[in-house]
Design a protein around this motif. Structure first.
Motif, mmCIF file in Angstrom:
data_model
loop_
_atom_site.group_PDB
_atom_site.id
_atom_site.type_symbol
_atom_site.label_atom_id
_atom_site.label_comp_id
_atom_site.label_asym_id
_atom_site.label_seq_id
_atom_site.Cartn_x
_atom_site.Cartn_y
_atom_site.Cartn_z
ATOM 1 N N THR A 173 0.927 -1.287 0.081
ATOM 2 C CA THR A 173 0.208 0.108 -0.171
ATOM 3 C C THR A 173 0.905 1.330 0.168
ATOM 4 O O THR A 173 0.525 2.241 -0.765
ATOM 5 N N ALA A 174 1.927 1.440 0.788
ATOM 6 C CA ALA A 174 2.663 2.543 0.982
ATOM 7 C C ALA A 174 3.598 2.533 -0.496
ATOM 8 O O ALA A 174 3.844 3.790 -0.970
ATOM 9 N N ARG A 175 4.089 1.391 -1.064
ATOM 10 C CA ARG A 175 4.697 1.491 -2.291
ATOM 11 C C ARG A 175 3.663 2.299 -3.405
ATOM 12 O O ARG A 175 4.436 3.011 -4.093
ATOM 13 N N ILE A 176 2.530 2.009 -3.540
ATOM 14 C CA ILE A 176 1.676 2.346 -4.501
ATOM 15 C C ILE A 176 1.291 3.841 -4.139
ATOM 16 O O ILE A 176 1.464 4.537 -5.019
ATOM 17 N N ASN A 177 1.153 4.346 -2.907
ATOM 18 C CA ASN A 177 1.038 5.586 -2.500
ATOM 19 C C ASN A 177 1.983 6.455 -2.473
ATOM 20 O O ASN A 177 1.910 7.801 -2.742
ATOM 21 N N GLY A 178 3.271 5.922 -2.811
ATOM 22 C CA GLY A 178 4.415 6.551 -2.309
ATOM 23 C C GLY A 178 4.848 7.138 -1.163
ATOM 24 O O GLY A 178 5.716 8.148 -1.007
ATOM 25 N N SER A 179 4.529 6.514 -0.183
ATOM 26 C CA SER A 179 4.793 6.914 1.240
ATOM 27 C C SER A 179 6.449 6.151 1.531
ATOM 28 O O SER A 179 6.386 5.088 1.860
ATOM 29 N N GLU A 180 7.409 6.861 1.324
ATOM 30 C CA GLU A 180 8.665 6.235 1.242
ATOM 31 C C GLU A 180 9.025 5.895 2.769
ATOM 32 O O GLU A 180 9.570 4.661 3.015
ATOM 33 N N HIS A 181 8.655 6.720 3.769
ATOM 34 C CA HIS A 181 9.069 6.286 5.295
ATOM 35 C C HIS A 181 8.139 5.052 5.547
ATOM 36 O O HIS A 181 8.518 4.098 6.356
ATOM 37 N N CYS A 182 6.746 5.111 5.200
ATOM 38 C CA CYS A 182 6.096 3.967 5.730
ATOM 39 C C CYS A 182 6.554 2.555 5.116
ATOM 40 O O CYS A 182 6.518 1.733 5.655
ATOM 41 N N PHE A 183 6.969 2.663 3.763
ATOM 42 C CA PHE A 183 7.521 1.513 3.060
ATOM 43 C C PHE A 183 8.881 1.200 3.790
ATOM 44 O O PHE A 183 9.118 0.056 3.966
ATOM 45 N N ALA A 184 9.670 2.065 4.106
ATOM 46 C CA ALA A 184 10.868 1.483 4.642
ATOM 47 C C ALA A 184 10.568 0.891 6.034
ATOM 48 O O ALA A 184 11.297 -0.122 6.389
ATOM 49 N N GLU A 185 9.659 1.419 6.793
ATOM 50 C CA GLU A 185 9.237 0.874 8.065
ATOM 51 C C GLU A 185 8.695 -0.578 7.863
ATOM 52 O O GLU A 185 9.351 -1.489 8.717
ATOM 53 N N GLN A 186 8.160 -0.841 7.004
ATOM 54 C CA GLN A 186 7.448 -2.103 6.855
ATOM 55 C C GLN A 186 8.392 -3.018 6.121
ATOM 56 O O GLN A 186 8.566 -4.381 6.178
ATOM 57 N N LEU A 187 9.214 -2.566 5.385
ATOM 58 C CA LEU A 187 10.414 -3.378 4.800
ATOM 59 C C LEU A 187 11.248 -4.011 5.863
ATOM 60 O O LEU A 187 11.728 -5.070 5.675
ATOM 61 N N ARG A 188 11.412 -3.339 7.058
ATOM 62 C CA ARG A 188 12.300 -3.645 8.140
ATOM 63 C C ARG A 188 11.782 -4.819 8.824
ATOM 64 O O ARG A 188 12.042 -5.628 9.182
ATOM 65 N N ARG A 189 10.255 -4.683 8.719
ATOM 66 C CA ARG A 189 9.507 -5.766 9.501
ATOM 67 C C ARG A 189 9.387 -6.927 8.686
ATOM 68 O O ARG A 189 9.479 -7.987 9.403
ATOM 69 N N ARG A 190 9.257 -6.910 7.410
ATOM 70 C CA ARG A 190 9.398 -7.994 6.521
ATOM 71 C C ARG A 190 10.701 -8.885 6.390
ATOM 72 O O ARG A 190 10.507 -10.126 6.386
ATOM 73 N N LYS A 191 11.791 -8.074 6.350
ATOM 74 C CA LYS A 191 12.896 -8.908 6.142
ATOM 75 C C LYS A 191 12.948 -9.787 4.850
ATOM 76 O O LYS A 191 13.156 -10.875 5.145
ATOM 77 N N ASP A 192 12.427 -9.352 3.879
ATOM 78 C CA ASP A 192 12.535 -10.234 2.440
ATOM 79 C C ASP A 192 13.962 -10.266 1.863
ATOM 80 O O ASP A 192 14.786 -9.437 2.038
ATOM 81 N N GLY A 193 14.012 -11.349 1.119
ATOM 82 C CA GLY A 193 15.382 -11.536 0.546
ATOM 83 C C GLY A 193 15.743 -10.390 -0.575
ATOM 84 O O GLY A 193 14.948 -9.432 -0.846
ATOM 85 N N ALA A 194 16.983 -10.296 -1.065
ATOM 86 C CA ALA A 194 17.416 -9.148 -1.906
ATOM 87 C C ALA A 194 16.532 -9.182 -3.189
ATOM 88 O O ALA A 194 16.289 -7.970 -3.489
#
Length: 385
Positions: free
Chosen positions: A282-303
């Motif tokens: 959702t953050a990626r679509i909306n363009g919310s960079e900080h929300c995206f970065a916070e969720q990315l840290r929670r997910r810990k997806d592969g490279a």
């Protein structure tokens, strides 16, 4: 420019300029103004989901009453009138296209006298309408200049909090209503030819580290009122409101209800990783960079997954195709975020077919709806540095 001071509109499509009428205009669906439930707009809650949904809907109803009271006292610090509030809500509702919302806010707006026909009033309303449409339709285009334009037409710090909370609230309401309509099997009704929201540009997500900085003054602790301090103490520890709370506390009653909603959504998450994916995309679509970065840290997806999430686009579906639940969730989040008016019973069933209960699906989509609100607040009230 046409002179303008009229009592209402005879349809729910609202424009800044319109033809003056001698007779009082009626909204398209006048009874839509007097619904028993101003948040769900008289949708019937399923019995098996009543408790979960009600825990979100009860504070949302209180918030509706705060944002859209029958009468609004304006002064030099709070200039946003009842007309301003409802016309902003209608503009956002039109962008999202959920007809139930459009009918309601048009019916509420119709009887209200518009502002005077002076050049200043016309320009002020035009700027408010343009801002509301842009933040609703393409959040990523909003920047410091957009805030400055609102300040130039007389909106105060308190007005900036109110207008952004209204647009965020309507984004949330539209997606909750669209999701519940799909759950209840209601057919989709949308206006042909209306554009869908597009994903934000990938360049916004190229940085690995980001920080968010408020674009308006936070509440000053040395002069804050006791209720403001209590609201801050209660809601700033919530991860979703950690950075926003000092700004939103200018209108602490509204912050209290937003906090209650965010807290309930967090408590109902059926799966932390799936919820983080819903919030992340959702953050990626909306363009919310900080929300995206916070969720990315929670997910810990592969490279590879992190790269494709940053890039967005069609490649994302291919990479996540190996996990049926994640793939179905990405499709649902994309549609609910970009075109809530097109979210259908089929869209809902695609998730329940992946061994997710109706309760789990409602919780995940409520996460998406809340992020539609929080993303817009982060974008509108600050910037990523």
């Amino acid at each position: 420019m046409e002179q303008r001071r009229i009592s209402g509109k005879n349809h729910w499509y609202h424009e800044t300029q319109s033809t003056a009428r001698r007779a009082h205009a009626l909204p398209l669906v006048p009874e839509a103004a007097t619904v028993n439930d101003p948040f769900l707009l008289d949708l019937t809650l399923p019995d098996d989901l009543l408790t979960d949904i009600d825990s979100i809907v009860i504070p949302a109803r209180k918030l509706y009453a705060l944002l859209f009271p029958q009468r609004v006292a304006v002064n030099r610090l709070r200039t946003f009138s009842a007309y301003d509030r409802l016309s902003t809500a209608l503009t956002a509702a039109q962008v999202f296209g959920v007809q139930r919302l459009c009918n309601h806010y048009a019916a509420r707006l119709a009887p209200l006298p518009g502002p005077d026909s002076s050049r200043e009033s016309n320009y002020r309303l035009a700027q408010i309408t343009q801002y509301a449409r842009q933040l609703a339709a393409s959040p990523s285009v909003i920047d410091a200049r957009a805030r400055q334009q609102l300040e130039e037409v007389g909106l105060s710090l308190y007005d900036l909090v109110i207008i952004n909370q209204i647009i965020g609230f309507i984004a949330f309401q539209a997606r909750i209503v669209a999701m519940l309509q799909a759950l209840l099997g209601h057919p989709v009704r949308f206006i042909p030819g209306m554009d869908m929201q597009q994903e934000a540009d990938a360049d916004r997500f190229s940085r690995a580290e980001t920080m968010w900085q408020a674009g308006i003054d936070a509440v000053e602790l040395r002069i804050a009122s006791a209720p403001q301090m209590e609201s801050l103490a209660r809601w700033q520890p919530l991860p979703e409101l950690r950075l926003l709370a000092p700004v939103l506390a200018h209108e602490h009653l509204i912050l209290n209800e937003l906090g209650a909603i965010a807290d309930q959504v967090a408590q109902q998450r059926p799966d932390v990783q799936l919820a983080a994916l819903a919030a992340l995309y959702t953050a990626r679509i909306n363009g919310s960079e900080h929300c995206f970065a916070e969720q990315l840290r929670r997910r810990k997806d592969g490279a590879q997954r992190e790269l494709v999430l940053r890039e967005g686009g069609r490649e994302l579906q291919r990479v996540f195709a190996s996990n049926a639940q994640e793939s179905a969730l990405i499709q649902a989040v994309q549609l609910l975020t970009c075109a809530p008016d097109r979210f259908s019973p089929l869209s809902f069933s695609l998730l329940t077919e992946q061994d997710l209960s109706r309760r789990a699906v409602v919780s995940l989509l409520a996460e998406c709806a809340l992020c539609a609100w929080l993303n817009r607040l982060k974008i509108a009230l600050g910037q990523t540095v």
